[in-house]
Design a protein around this motif. Structure first.
Motif, PDB file in Angstrom:
ATOM      1  N   PHE A 149       0.823  -1.212   0.000  1.00 38.12           N
ATOM      2  CA  PHE A 149       0.000   0.000   0.000  1.00 38.12           C
ATOM      3  C   PHE A 149       0.859   1.265   0.000  1.00 38.12           C
ATOM      4  N   LYS A 176      -2.447  -0.197   9.825  1.00 36.47           N
ATOM      5  CA  LYS A 176      -2.152   1.240   9.818  1.00 36.47           C
ATOM      6  C   LYS A 176      -2.388   1.830  11.205  1.00 36.47           C
ATOM      7  N   LEU A 204       0.579   0.894  13.234  1.00 36.21           N
ATOM      8  CA  LEU A 204       1.762   1.679  12.864  1.00 36.21           C
ATOM      9  C   LEU A 204       1.660   3.099  13.420  1.00 36.21           C
ATOM     10  N   ARG A 205       0.529   3.706  13.309  1.00 39.48           N
ATOM     11  CA  ARG A 205       0.363   5.085  13.790  1.00 39.48           C
ATOM     12  C   ARG A 205       0.508   5.163  15.302  1.00 39.48           C
ATOM     13  N   MET A 233       4.199   4.889  15.833  1.00 33.00           N
ATOM     14  CA  MET A 233       5.000   5.979  15.293  1.00 33.00           C
ATOM     15  C   MET A 233       4.648   7.331  15.907  1.00 33.00           C
ATOM     16  N   PHE A 234       3.365   7.546  16.155  1.00 36.26           N
ATOM     17  CA  PHE A 234       2.961   8.893  16.560  1.00 36.26           C
ATOM     18  C   PHE A 234       2.329   8.935  17.942  1.00 36.26           C
ATOM     19  N   HIS A 239      -1.889  11.857  17.820  1.00 39.51           N
ATOM     20  CA  HIS A 239      -2.550  11.980  16.538  1.00 39.51           C
ATOM     21  C   HIS A 239      -3.968  11.440  16.563  1.00 39.51           C
ATOM     22  N   LYS A 247      -7.609   7.211  10.879  1.00 42.34           N
ATOM     23  CA  LYS A 247      -8.749   7.289   9.956  1.00 42.34           C
ATOM     24  C   LYS A 247      -8.972   5.913   9.326  1.00 42.34           C
TER      25      LYS A 247
END
Lengths: 227, 181
Positions: B125, B154, B157-158, B161-162, B166, B170
Motif C-alpha cells: 500500500f 495502519k 503503525l500510527r 510511530m505517533f 494523533h 482514519k
C-alpha cells in the motif's frame, strides 16, 4: 485516499539506505549464472535489427527436454520394432484375425464377384471342406492390399432370410494357434459370428451375419460330440 | 553474442531496479542481510524467467511480484504460516514517545511486529502504492480482507510511530467499526 500521515509513512518507507556495492555484487552473481536462451531478432526491411527480450530457459527445462527426447526415442524404437516384427513375421493371432474379418465384412459388399458355378475360383484358394457349398456362392479377390496383408479371395455365401456370410481364404503365413476346423461355438459380437481355422496351409475365416445358430447352419462338420 | 545480450537484459534490470527491490525487501524482512539475500534471489529468478516479462515498463511490478513470492516461500520454510485472523491489541503494545518526524528504525520495528500478511499489505500500500483492489487481486484475497487488515495495520503503525497525540486513525472506507485491534 491517503492522508498526511499516510504520506509521511509512504515517504518514510522509501527511505532505506542501500548497501554499497549491492549492484556490483548482484551483477557478479548473475554473471556466474548459466543461461539458455533463444534470442530473437526482428529485422525489418529498412530497419536495423531490433533485439527482442531474450528468452532464458531454466536449467531444469533442458534436463526435462533431454529426458523427454530420450523417452520419445525409446518409445519410437519400440513401436518400430513392434511394427517391423508384426509385418515381417506374418504371425497372426486368432483374435486379431477375427477382428479384422468382422471389421472388413461390409467392405466391397456391393461388389459382385464371380459365380462359382460359372467361373471356378483360383485353385490356390479353394473353398473349405468345412463349409457347406450352398447354392449361389460367388468369389472375388480380397480388396485393397489383401486381407491382413495376405493375398487371397473372398467367398460370398447367401444365407436364409437374406443373411450373409463371407469366407476369407488367404495365405496363412506363420500364423499359429488356429484349429483345423471352424469352431462350433464362434466368437460373437455386434450381431456377427466368426471363427478362423487353418486348412491345407491356408487360413480360413468365416464371418456370418446372425446368431450362432445361423453361423452353424453354414458349417459342414461331421456330427459327433461337441468338443 | 546472444548470451551477452541476455546477461545485459538481466543486468539492466539490476541497474535500474536494484535499489527499489532492496528497499522493498528490507521493509519486508527487516534485516539488511535478509534483504540482500532476498534481492539476490529476486534477480536470479528474474534472470531465469526473463522471458515471461513481455513489457519492459512492467519490469518493476514484475520484480516486486517475484519478491513477494520469494518472501513467502522463504517465510514458509522458516516457520509455519501465521494465522490470518491474528488480532492486534494495540493497548498491550509499548507506547513509544511521540515523535515529530518518522524514525526509520522505529518504523521498521513497528513493521517487524506485524504478521507477514499484514506487513506485506502495508508495504504494497505505501511502498508500491497499490490500491486496495490491486492488493486484493495480486494476493488473491477478498478486498474486504485487504481493507480490514490494512486498517488494523495502519492503526498499529500510527500508534507506534505517533502515539496518541494523533488520535484515532482514519479508517478506510467500508471497514466496520470495532475492527480496530
Amino acid at each position: 485516499m491517503k492522508d498526511c500521515v499516510d504520506e509521511k509513512l509512504a515517504a518514510a518507507l522509501h527511505e532505506v539506505a542501500v548497501p554499497e556495492g549491492l549492484a556490483e555484487r548482484l551483477l557478479e552473481r548473475l554473471a556466474g549464472e548459466p543461461t539458455w536462451q533463444d534470442t530473437e531478432l526482428t529485422v525489418g526491411n529498412d530497419q536495423p535489427a531490433i533485439p527482442r527480450f531474450s528468452w532464458l530457459r531454466p536449467r531444469w527445462s533442458r534436463r526435462w527436454l533431454l529426458a523427454g527426447s530420450g523417452l520419445l526415442t525409446i518409445a519410437g524404437a519400440l513401436l518400430l520394432a513392434l511394427w517391423v516384427g508384426a509385418g515381417s513375421g506374418n504371425t497372426l493371432s486368432e483374435a486379431f484375425v477375427l477382428d479384422e474379418a468382422m471389421r472388413s465384412f461390409d467392405m466391397r459388399a456391393d461388389q459382385v464377384g464371380h459365380s462359382l458355378a460359372e467361373r471356378p475360383a483360383p485353385i490356390d484358394y479353394p473353398f473349405s471342406f468345412a463349409v457347406l457349398p450352398v447354392r449361389g456362392v460367388r468369389w472375388r479377390p480380397v480388396a485393397g492390399g489383401g486381407f491382413l496383408g495376405h493375398n487371397g479371395i473372398v467367398y460370398d455365401l447367401p444365407g436364409p432370410a437374406a443373411t450373409r456370410a463371407v469366407l476369407y481364404v488367404v495365405d496363412a503365413g506363420t500364423s499359429a494357434g488356429f484349429s483345423a476346423v471352424p469352431a462350433r461355438h464362434p466368437f460373437t459380437t455386434g450381431g456377427y459370428c466368426a471363427s478362423a481355422w487353418r486348412e491345407n496351409g491356408l487360413l480360413y475365416v468365416l464371418v456370418v451375419q446372425g446368431a450362432p445358430a445361423t453361423y452353424r447352419a453354414f458349417l459342414n462338420l461331421p456330427h459327433g460330440p461337441v468338443a | 553474442m546472444s548470451d551477452m545480450r541476455s546477461r545485459m537484459d538481466a543486468s539492466q534490470l539490476v541497474i535500474e531496479h536494484h535499489q527499489a527491490v532492496y528497499r522493498y525487501a528490507y521493509r519486508l524482512t527487516g534485516s539488511v542481510h535478509d534483504a540482500e539475500d532476498l534481492t539476490q534471489q529476486v534477480f536470479l529468478t528474474a534472470h531465469r524467467k526473463i522471458g515471461q516479462l513481455r513489457k519492459i515498463e512492467k519490469a518493476r511490478s514484475w520484480l516486486f511480484a517475484i519478491l513477494r513470492n520469494c518472501f513467502f516461500r522463504e517465510q514458509g520454510r522458516r516457520r509455519p504460516a501465521l494465522a490470518v485472523d491474528l488480532s492486534l491489541n494495540t493497548d498491550l503494545l509499548p507506547m513509544p514517545p511521540p515523535a515529530e518526524g518518522i524514525d526509520g528504525d522505529r518504523l521498521q520495528y513497528a513493521l517487524n511486529q506485524l504478521p507477514d500478511a499484514f506487513r506485506l499489505m502495508v508495504v504494497m500500500f505505501y511502498f508500491e502504492e497499490c490500491s486496495y483492489r490491486e492488493i486484493a487481486e495480486r494476493l488473491q484475497v477478498p478486498i474486504g480482507t485487504v481493507m480490514s487488515r490494512l486498517a488494523r495495520a495502519k492503526g498499529y503503525l500510527r500508534s507506534i510511530m505517533f502515539g496518541v497525540e494523533h488520535g484515532p486513525y482514519k479508517r478506510p472506507a467500508g471497514v466496520a467499526t470495532g475492527e480496530r485491534g
